[in-house]
Write an enzyme that holds these catalytic residues in place. Sequence first.
Site, mmCIF file in Angstrom:
data_model
loop_
_atom_site.group_PDB
_atom_site.id
_atom_site.type_symbol
_atom_site.label_atom_id
_atom_site.label_comp_id
_atom_site.label_asym_id
_atom_site.label_seq_id
_atom_site.Cartn_x
_atom_site.Cartn_y
_atom_site.Cartn_z
ATOM 1 N N ARG A 35 -17.888 10.009 12.027
ATOM 2 C CA ARG A 35 -18.307 8.736 11.423
ATOM 3 C C ARG A 35 -18.999 7.783 12.401
ATOM 4 O O ARG A 35 -19.945 7.097 12.039
ATOM 5 C CB ARG A 35 -17.088 8.018 10.847
ATOM 6 C CG ARG A 35 -16.676 8.599 9.550
ATOM 7 C CD ARG A 35 -15.535 7.837 8.930
ATOM 8 N NE ARG A 35 -15.154 8.582 7.741
ATOM 9 C CZ ARG A 35 -14.060 8.394 7.044
ATOM 10 N NH1 ARG A 35 -13.217 7.464 7.392
ATOM 11 N NH2 ARG A 35 -13.798 9.114 5.988
ATOM 12 N N HIS B 175 -14.094 -0.267 8.314
ATOM 13 C CA HIS B 175 -13.347 0.558 7.360
ATOM 14 C C HIS B 175 -11.877 0.700 7.713
ATOM 15 O O HIS B 175 -11.011 0.567 6.853
ATOM 16 C CB HIS B 175 -14.016 1.931 7.323
ATOM 17 C CG HIS B 175 -13.424 2.884 6.335
ATOM 18 N ND1 HIS B 175 -13.309 2.587 4.998
ATOM 19 C CD2 HIS B 175 -12.908 4.148 6.499
ATOM 20 C CE1 HIS B 175 -12.756 3.620 4.358
ATOM 21 N NE2 HIS B 175 -12.496 4.560 5.249
ATOM 22 N N HIS C 15 -17.261 2.762 8.635
ATOM 23 C CA HIS C 15 -17.657 3.833 7.713
ATOM 24 C C HIS C 15 -19.172 3.772 7.576
ATOM 25 O O HIS C 15 -19.738 2.689 7.389
ATOM 26 C CB HIS C 15 -16.982 3.628 6.354
ATOM 27 C CG HIS C 15 -17.020 4.842 5.490
ATOM 28 N ND1 HIS C 15 -18.173 5.291 4.886
ATOM 29 C CD2 HIS C 15 -16.046 5.716 5.129
ATOM 30 C CE1 HIS C 15 -17.898 6.387 4.191
ATOM 31 N NE2 HIS C 15 -16.617 6.671 4.326
ATOM 32 N N GLU D 22 -14.528 17.441 4.069
ATOM 33 C CA GLU D 22 -15.055 16.183 4.624
ATOM 34 C C GLU D 22 -15.403 16.402 6.093
ATOM 35 O O GLU D 22 -15.005 17.408 6.688
ATOM 36 C CB GLU D 22 -14.032 15.046 4.452
ATOM 37 C CG GLU D 22 -14.056 14.510 3.025
ATOM 38 C CD GLU D 22 -13.136 13.318 2.773
ATOM 39 O OE1 GLU D 22 -13.399 12.606 1.803
ATOM 40 O OE2 GLU D 22 -12.177 13.100 3.532
ATOM 41 N N LEU E 165 -4.074 8.203 4.206
ATOM 42 C CA LEU E 165 -3.013 8.229 3.191
ATOM 43 C C LEU E 165 -1.888 9.151 3.643
ATOM 44 O O LEU E 165 -0.707 8.897 3.392
ATOM 45 C CB LEU E 165 -3.562 8.663 1.832
ATOM 46 C CG LEU E 165 -4.520 7.676 1.144
ATOM 47 C CD1 LEU E 165 -4.962 8.206 -0.209
ATOM 48 C CD2 LEU E 165 -3.886 6.312 0.987
ATOM 49 N N LYS F 257 1.083 -9.554 -0.690
ATOM 50 C CA LYS F 257 0.263 -10.764 -0.586
ATOM 51 C C LYS F 257 -0.295 -11.227 -1.933
ATOM 52 O O LYS F 257 -0.335 -12.417 -2.210
ATOM 53 C CB LYS F 257 -0.876 -10.474 0.399
ATOM 54 C CG LYS F 257 -1.711 -11.647 0.787
ATOM 55 C CD LYS F 257 -2.650 -11.240 1.918
ATOM 56 C CE LYS F 257 -3.657 -12.298 2.251
ATOM 57 N NZ LYS F 257 -4.587 -11.865 3.304
ATOM 58 N N GLN G 264 -10.969 6.512 -1.541
ATOM 59 C CA GLN G 264 -11.658 7.405 -2.473
ATOM 60 C C GLN G 264 -11.469 8.876 -2.118
ATOM 61 O O GLN G 264 -11.040 9.685 -2.924
ATOM 62 C CB GLN G 264 -13.156 7.081 -2.489
ATOM 63 C CG GLN G 264 -13.463 5.704 -3.025
ATOM 64 C CD GLN G 264 -14.968 5.399 -3.019
ATOM 65 O OE1 GLN G 264 -15.784 6.241 -2.665
ATOM 66 N NE2 GLN G 264 -15.311 4.199 -3.415
ATOM 67 N N GLY G 265 -11.769 9.195 -0.858
ATOM 68 C CA GLY G 265 -11.878 10.600 -0.440
ATOM 69 C C GLY G 265 -10.709 11.458 -0.862
ATOM 70 O O GLY G 265 -10.858 12.404 -1.639
ATOM 71 N N GLY H 48 0.856 -1.186 0.000
ATOM 72 C CA GLY H 48 0.000 0.000 0.000
ATOM 73 C C GLY H 48 0.893 1.236 0.000
ATOM 74 O O GLY H 48 2.121 1.128 -0.156
ATOM 75 N N ARG I 269 -10.332 8.026 13.567
ATOM 76 C CA ARG I 269 -9.522 8.721 12.554
ATOM 77 C C ARG I 269 -10.339 9.770 11.817
ATOM 78 O O ARG I 269 -11.474 9.526 11.407
ATOM 79 C CB ARG I 269 -8.960 7.713 11.545
ATOM 80 C CG ARG I 269 -8.228 8.392 10.398
ATOM 81 C CD ARG I 269 -7.510 7.426 9.514
ATOM 82 N NE ARG I 269 -8.384 6.560 8.763
ATOM 83 C CZ ARG I 269 -9.099 6.929 7.693
ATOM 84 N NH1 ARG I 269 -9.092 8.186 7.273
ATOM 85 N NH2 ARG I 269 -9.838 6.053 7.061
ATOM 86 N N GLU J 297 -1.537 1.435 8.269
ATOM 87 C CA GLU J 297 -2.677 1.042 9.114
ATOM 88 C C GLU J 297 -2.317 -0.007 10.168
ATOM 89 O O GLU J 297 -2.895 -0.030 11.250
ATOM 90 C CB GLU J 297 -3.822 0.541 8.223
ATOM 91 C CG GLU J 297 -5.125 0.359 8.990
ATOM 92 C CD GLU J 297 -6.319 0.109 8.077
ATOM 93 O OE1 GLU J 297 -6.227 0.367 6.860
ATOM 94 O OE2 GLU J 297 -7.346 -0.358 8.598
HETATM 95 C C1 SIN Z 1 -14.091 8.142 2.182
HETATM 96 O O1 SIN Z 1 -13.836 8.491 1.040
HETATM 97 O O2 SIN Z 1 -15.178 8.334 2.718
HETATM 98 C C2 SIN Z 1 -13.040 7.448 2.961
HETATM 99 C C3 SIN Z 1 -11.921 8.336 3.194
HETATM 100 C C4 SIN Z 1 -11.280 7.998 4.482
HETATM 101 O O3 SIN Z 1 -11.525 6.967 5.072
HETATM 102 O O4 SIN Z 1 -10.508 8.821 4.960
#
Ligand code: SIN
Length: 562
Positions: A295, A356, A249, A127, A397, A49, A61-62, A28, A391, A380
């Site tokens: 969340r 998540h 999530h 966000e 990331l 793996k 994604q975010g 990753g 988090r 992670e």
């Molecule tokens: C998301 O796009 O909702 C996830 C992003 C994240 O977990 O930080």
Amino acid sequence: MNTESHFTALETEAHPRWDTDVLIIGSGAAGLRAALAASENADVTLITKTTLKESNTLYAQGGIAVAMNIDDTVELHVNDTCSAGCGLCDIDAVETMVAEGIPRVTELLDWGADFDWEGTLPRFTQEAAHSRRRIVHKGDATGRETTDVLIQRVLNTERIRTVSNAFAIDMLTDSTTQSGNNSITCYGITAIVENQLVNIYAKATILATGGLGQLYPCTSNPEVATGDGFAAAWRAGCEMIDMEFVQFHPTTLYLDGAPSFLISEAVRGEGGRLINIRGERFMDKYHEKGELAPRDVVSRAIQNEMLLTDFPCVYLDITHKSAEFIQERFPTISNTTTHYGLDISIDLIPVRPGAHFMMGGVRTNTETETNLSGLFACGEVACTGVHGANRLASNSLLECLVFGVRAGENAAKYANLLSNTLPPKIQLPRCDYIHLNDVNSEMFKNTVLAAKDAIRDTLWENVGIERDEEGLEFALADLAEIATEIGLNPSTSMNGQSTDIHLNETVNMLNVAWLITRASLIRTESRGGHYRADFPDQDDVSWNRRVIMKIGNEPEFVELNQ
Ligand code: SIN
């Protein structure tokens, strides 16, 4: 009962042996970035793996949260991170991540990351729980873009050798006792490569194996995320910390025949509304920030609405946005849902929460050192305390990039300090299995697959979004029973040397499920991702401390910022 083990004693030198300066496990963002950093001063072997691309990062994604917007500061980002972490963050780790995040993201842009731009600045999005627009992104495929850029660089780096389809089983360790203190050194790992066991000896090892969402039946994580690194570290004697804090999530896709695919929080960031089956918008009942509440709050609210309406999901409504906007901003989500017959510019998206992210993990300091000499951890699987009990969106990331570099640099430095002599004595992974069946029989294979499902079910029911003492005790008993079915003890078993990936994954899932359950039982309060229905309040008097678990030891506690 046949008590003979089906795993013969590990004759390490009988297996092929590879040697490297720095071994990295996981591909990753953390593993890839660590490889690049380490390769500046050492030869690196990176094993993964399945494929180099497959990891939790690929599905992120975010975006990446970074304090680079004109109205933003490091201090504001630190404050938001710490508030999301509900008082449990390690402030040094947070400050390190936020401050070093700026050069790390700048560097990624310099390396060609094609993030979305608005004039001369990246297009920062909003966000939940961020006080500023600070998320850089590439549509809803930021993880894919980050992965592509890093992989390209790794493949162009001569000193990095990559090995796909290599499953890391257990660490090769040596322990010595001096003045009553036991010290363990890691010398690499035993892995399954092309159906064979291989001992990979390394002067320094970096664990970057990612998350564990696959311990739950509903998850945003890909199939590889079975918690292998957490389990191997635990068995090797690593300190595990904050294991009760799993983030759920709020919105994963709930559609017949579709995987529980992530529907990014950014959809709510762009004004997406949550409604129940009766068509009622409900988030305002639960939190002043409505859909953009933390969340854990949104996940519990959705679970509650599902219960109140006796329906297995709620809906996310983004139909106020045009089809063009949706396609441009959320191409991954839109293409995926279209594939399953849903046009999200006119249709509601059926969603429910899923596992998540793991906030806890292998305890490290900000230099990414673990309590095992020669073993570093990042991403992670590691826990610097940067996320506390919850988090903040898009900080993962960032964490991978910042602590990936630190792990790579420190591991290379460590490797270069060692002489070329071979490790004195390797402690072989112990095998204390008691098998009832032939490990290769169809029956045993089915039992193992059934065990995986049973672990997932009991965690979802009893160690999920809401927990209580009765459920947690039940889960512990259930895990013990599942383990007995395949001849294991979930709290103590060492892994063996089967080349059966499912069996190894199941052993790992059992170990990690036990750790999460046990830690959840110990923390008799609610905080962040850990909600105890029988202790619904945060208890700052008794619980401003973190739980550390180490194999063979009673749990210990560390007061905050010590
Ligand atoms: C998301 O796009 O909702 C996830 C992003 C994240 O977990 O930080």
